[in-house]
Motif scaffolding. Structure first.
Motif, PDB file in Angstrom:
ATOM      1  N   LEU A 318       1.078  -1.405   0.311  1.00  0.00           N
ATOM      2  CA  LEU A 318       0.013  -0.170  -0.149  1.00  0.00           C
ATOM      3  C   LEU A 318       1.042   1.073  -0.281  1.00  0.00           C
ATOM      4  N   ALA A 319       0.761   2.398  -1.000  1.00  0.00           N
ATOM      5  CA  ALA A 319       1.133   3.397  -0.689  1.00  0.00           C
ATOM      6  C   ALA A 319       0.327   4.758  -1.121  1.00  0.00           C
ATOM      7  N   VAL A 320       0.558   6.042  -0.166  1.00  0.00           N
ATOM      8  CA  VAL A 320      -0.167   7.190   0.200  1.00  0.00           C
ATOM      9  C   VAL A 320      -0.045   8.271  -0.717  1.00  0.00           C
ATOM     10  N   SER A 321      -0.700   9.014  -1.566  1.00  0.00           N
ATOM     11  CA  SER A 321       0.248   9.946  -2.023  1.00  0.00           C
ATOM     12  C   SER A 321       0.436  11.024  -0.671  1.00  0.00           C
ATOM     13  N   LYS A 322       1.462  11.231  -1.757  1.00  0.00           N
ATOM     14  CA  LYS A 322       2.234  11.980  -1.292  1.00  0.00           C
ATOM     15  C   LYS A 322       0.935  13.798  -0.853  1.00  0.00           C
ATOM     16  N   ARG A 323      -0.106  13.764  -1.696  1.00  0.00           N
ATOM     17  CA  ARG A 323      -0.829  14.913  -1.303  1.00  0.00           C
ATOM     18  C   ARG A 323      -1.280  14.824   0.157  1.00  0.00           C
ATOM     19  N   VAL A 324      -0.955  13.714   0.695  1.00  0.00           N
ATOM     20  CA  VAL A 324      -1.751  13.521   2.405  1.00  0.00           C
ATOM     21  C   VAL A 324      -0.629  14.407   3.130  1.00  0.00           C
ATOM     22  N   GLU A 325       0.882  14.778   2.868  1.00  0.00           N
ATOM     23  CA  GLU A 325       1.617  14.859   3.687  1.00  0.00           C
ATOM     24  C   GLU A 325       1.215  16.195   4.038  1.00  0.00           C
ATOM     25  N   ASN A 326       0.237  16.997   4.169  1.00  0.00           N
ATOM     26  CA  ASN A 326      -0.061  18.150   4.462  1.00  0.00           C
ATOM     27  C   ASN A 326      -1.386  18.596   4.855  1.00  0.00           C
ATOM     28  N   ASP A 327      -2.038  17.459   5.143  1.00  0.00           N
ATOM     29  CA  ASP A 327      -3.700  17.580   5.357  1.00  0.00           C
ATOM     30  C   ASP A 327      -3.443  16.173   6.783  1.00  0.00           C
ATOM     31  N   PRO A 328      -2.870  16.898   7.945  1.00  0.00           N
ATOM     32  CA  PRO A 328      -3.150  15.623   8.953  1.00  0.00           C
ATOM     33  C   PRO A 328      -4.641  14.959   9.027  1.00  0.00           C
ATOM     34  N   ALA A 329      -5.808  15.473   9.105  1.00  0.00           N
ATOM     35  CA  ALA A 329      -6.945  14.887   9.418  1.00  0.00           C
ATOM     36  C   ALA A 329      -6.712  13.355   8.367  1.00  0.00           C
ATOM     37  N   LYS A 330      -6.345  13.604   7.449  1.00  0.00           N
ATOM     38  CA  LYS A 330      -6.366  12.253   6.297  1.00  0.00           C
ATOM     39  C   LYS A 330      -5.283  11.542   6.890  1.00  0.00           C
ATOM     40  N   GLN A 331      -4.716  12.168   7.369  1.00  0.00           N
ATOM     41  CA  GLN A 331      -2.610  11.464   7.887  1.00  0.00           C
ATOM     42  C   GLN A 331      -3.565  10.261   8.496  1.00  0.00           C
ATOM     43  N   GLN A 332      -4.183  10.739   9.933  1.00  0.00           N
ATOM     44  CA  GLN A 332      -5.060   9.321  10.498  1.00  0.00           C
ATOM     45  C   GLN A 332      -6.236   9.142  10.377  1.00  0.00           C
ATOM     46  N   ALA A 333      -6.757   9.568   9.533  1.00  0.00           N
ATOM     47  CA  ALA A 333      -7.463   8.474   9.075  1.00  0.00           C
ATOM     48  C   ALA A 333      -6.947   7.628   8.493  1.00  0.00           C
ATOM     49  N   ILE A 334      -6.166   7.673   7.596  1.00  0.00           N
ATOM     50  CA  ILE A 334      -5.541   6.524   6.569  1.00  0.00           C
ATOM     51  C   ILE A 334      -5.020   5.448   7.646  1.00  0.00           C
ATOM     52  N   LYS A 335      -4.219   6.092   8.369  1.00  0.00           N
ATOM     53  CA  LYS A 335      -3.569   5.074   9.516  1.00  0.00           C
ATOM     54  C   LYS A 335      -4.031   4.345  10.462  1.00  0.00           C
ATOM     55  N   THR A 336      -5.553   5.279  10.568  1.00  0.00           N
ATOM     56  CA  THR A 336      -6.802   4.611  11.164  1.00  0.00           C
ATOM     57  C   THR A 336      -7.064   3.404  10.353  1.00  0.00           C
ATOM     58  N   PHE A 337      -7.216   3.183   9.069  1.00  0.00           N
ATOM     59  CA  PHE A 337      -7.827   2.443   8.395  1.00  0.00           C
ATOM     60  C   PHE A 337      -6.825   1.308   8.291  1.00  0.00           C
ATOM     61  N   ILE A 338      -4.941   1.813   7.511  1.00  0.00           N
ATOM     62  CA  ILE A 338      -3.763   0.739   7.739  1.00  0.00           C
ATOM     63  C   ILE A 338      -4.377  -0.153   8.915  1.00  0.00           C
ATOM     64  N   GLU A 339      -4.176   0.242  10.061  1.00  0.00           N
ATOM     65  CA  GLU A 339      -4.452  -0.216  11.666  1.00  0.00           C
ATOM     66  C   GLU A 339      -5.702  -1.214  11.511  1.00  0.00           C
ATOM     67  N   PHE A 340      -6.515  -1.203  11.279  1.00  0.00           N
ATOM     68  CA  PHE A 340      -7.784  -2.031  11.257  1.00  0.00           C
ATOM     69  C   PHE A 340      -7.722  -2.710   9.863  1.00  0.00           C
ATOM     70  N   ILE A 341      -7.337  -2.763   9.233  1.00  0.00           N
ATOM     71  CA  ILE A 341      -7.638  -3.721   8.344  1.00  0.00           C
ATOM     72  C   ILE A 341      -5.780  -4.954   8.892  1.00  0.00           C
ATOM     73  N   THR A 342      -5.469  -5.019  10.005  1.00  0.00           N
ATOM     74  CA  THR A 342      -4.013  -5.849  10.349  1.00  0.00           C
ATOM     75  C   THR A 342      -4.880  -6.001  11.613  1.00  0.00           C
ATOM     76  N   THR A 343      -5.286  -5.419  12.408  1.00  0.00           N
ATOM     77  CA  THR A 343      -5.698  -5.650  13.450  1.00  0.00           C
ATOM     78  C   THR A 343      -6.664  -5.869  14.267  1.00  0.00           C
ATOM     79  N   ASP A 344      -8.332  -5.428  13.195  1.00  0.00           N
ATOM     80  CA  ASP A 344      -9.223  -5.834  13.456  1.00  0.00           C
ATOM     81  C   ASP A 344      -9.496  -7.535  13.525  1.00  0.00           C
ATOM     82  N   PRO A 345     -10.389  -8.226  13.944  1.00  0.00           N
ATOM     83  CA  PRO A 345      -9.650  -9.525  13.420  1.00  0.00           C
ATOM     84  C   PRO A 345     -10.885 -10.201  12.992  1.00  0.00           C
TER      85      PRO A 345
END
Length: 451
Positions: A318-345
């Protein structure tokens, strides 16, 4: 002053009538409550129908548990996905998070387009040591590994049993003997394997030579690592397979280029095996009338008991667009999604092994210990075990067959695949194919690596 009092009076009356009029209650309830944390982000991927269904189910589950986040999914088939992604990157229109092949980080100049994932605060300690080294360029982690993969053989045991073969071959010599037996029993219409394309024959030949000579196709200084004599031996071996009913003698005999739906594999079952990434075997498995006939074999060996010849790579990331670099809210959303698909049973079980056996330890252990579905009996999981076992055994013998990041580069791969394809179609001799590979290999690799 009077204007201020007038506006205040109007506001008070407006609020009074809203409170008294019950009909406005339904009107207000239809307006979504938008908080500062509400974020919509896009996610694009390629995949089969099974992968698409599973991905959308996981997205729905994520949105139900995190209602402040919405995902705009963009599914695609493999064909055309790479070109579309590249064009979108050029126009700054790529998805916020997207699926990639690991070599695209290099061929698509990922350092300029992809976000350094360390900025998301992802805990990489949950992944195997050094797994993200190939995804790191100039200290920037540009892709998150989902799984690893390697080419292995899967066999249709029905073809072998029809010829009276009850035990699957494990060495190249046994495979050749099986081809002779299957050809003899079928009047030459059936094959121990069948039709392989240039990409598959390339990795077959390079695996064979790596078993014999203990080295990678591409050297540590980015040069062709096989001599002319060794390549001659490799092409001679392919001819041996073609003349003994292991492979078809001429690819013009079968013009079906889509392996999974080839009638010789699906309907007539003239072909006894495939060579495929272990993460993509379901494409072939799902087409067989009786999927129980598909046997996970691995890699044929020079000698009984050896465990060599396994090239592997990160299957997809999975790669993330560099556009997200200046959007902290979207960064947090994407991080949450990545953690979700790798830790939620629940999410982990939904996604299963459709992108391969997960590299994240929590996801891996969740599937390993699942009591609802036996993921370890899937062809993907069986293949994963073989890939990792053989690759790790090679490392112990100081043989590193990790696939070079430019091996599958669109320009470079033509340097070895096109001569091999012409050879398979009997348009070029082995000598002509070898000359073409040797003459262009080093210079083209240097060209694509130099940008």
């Amino acid at each position: 002053m009077k204007k201020g009092l007038l506006f205040s009076l109007i506001f008070i009356l407006f609020m009074f009538f809203i409170g008294c009029d019950s009909s406005t209650t339904s009107f207000n309830s239809s307006i979504p409550t938008i908080s500062s944390e509400d974020v919509t982000f896009s996610f694009s991927w390629w995949g089969t129908t099974d992968r698409n269904v599973a991905t959308y189910q996981a997205i729905e589950l994520f949105e139900s548990k995190y209602p402040q986040y919405k995902i705009s999914g963009d599914q695609s088939t493999w064909d055309g996905y790479q070109t579309t992604l590249y064009n979108r990157l050029e126009r700054n229109r790529e998805a916020d998070i997207f699926q990639v092949n690991y070599n695209w980080l290099y061929s698509m100049y990922g350092e300029y387009y992809f976000l350094d994932l360390s900025e998301l605060g992802i805990d990489f300690s949950h992944y195997p040591e050094m797994e993200h080294d190939p995804l790191t360029i100039n200290g920037k982690i540009l892709g998150l590994s989902l799984s690893e993969t390697g080419y292995i053989f899967y066999m249709n045991k029905a073809v072998y049993e029809e010829a009276g073969i009850t035990e699957m071959p494990t060495t190249w010599d046994e495979l050749i003997q099986a081809g002779q037996t299957i050809g003899g029993a079928s009047g030459g219409s059936k094959y121990a394997i069948g039709r392989l394309d240039a990409q598959q024959v390339s990795i077959l030949m390079f695996s064979y030579l790596s078993q014999k000579y203990g080295k990678n196709l591409i050297s540590s200084n980015n040069k062709l690592n096989f001599s002319r004599e060794e390549l001659e031996e490799g092409f001679a071996f392919i001819n041996t397979l073609r003349s003994n009913n292991v492979l078809i003698p001429n690819n013009t005999n079968d013009t079906h280029t889509n392996g999974p739906t080839n009638p010789n594999w699906v309907i007539y079952q003239n072909y006894g095996g495939i060579l495929q990434w272990n993460t993509a075997v379901s494409e072939y498995e799902n087409e067989l009338p009786d999927t129980s006939n598909l046997v996970t074999l691995g890699m044929f060996q020079q000698n009984e008991g050896e465990e060599l010849g396994m090239y592997k790579k990160v299957s997809m990331a999975l790669a993330v667009s560099k556009r997200v670099e200046n959007d902290p809210a979207k960064q947090q959303a994407i991080k949450t999604f990545i953690e979700f698909i790798t830790t939620d049973p629940e999410a982990i079980r939904i996604l299963g092994v459709d992108r391969g056996v997960p590299s994240h330890d929590t996801a891996y252990n969740t599937l390993l210990n699942s009591t609802t579905t036996d993921f370890t009996s899937t062809r993907e999981w069986e293949g994963h075990v073989i890939v990792q076992t053989l690759f790790n055994n090679q490392l112990e013998e100081d043989i590193n067959l990790y696939i070079h990041p430019y091996y599958e580069h669109d320009v470079f791969r033509r340097i070895y695949e096109m001569p091999i394809e012409k050879f398979l179609f009997n348009q070029d001799t082995a000598a002509q194919a070898i000359n073409e590979i040797i003459n262009k290999f080093d210079s083209t690799l240097a060209q694509v690596m130099g940008g």
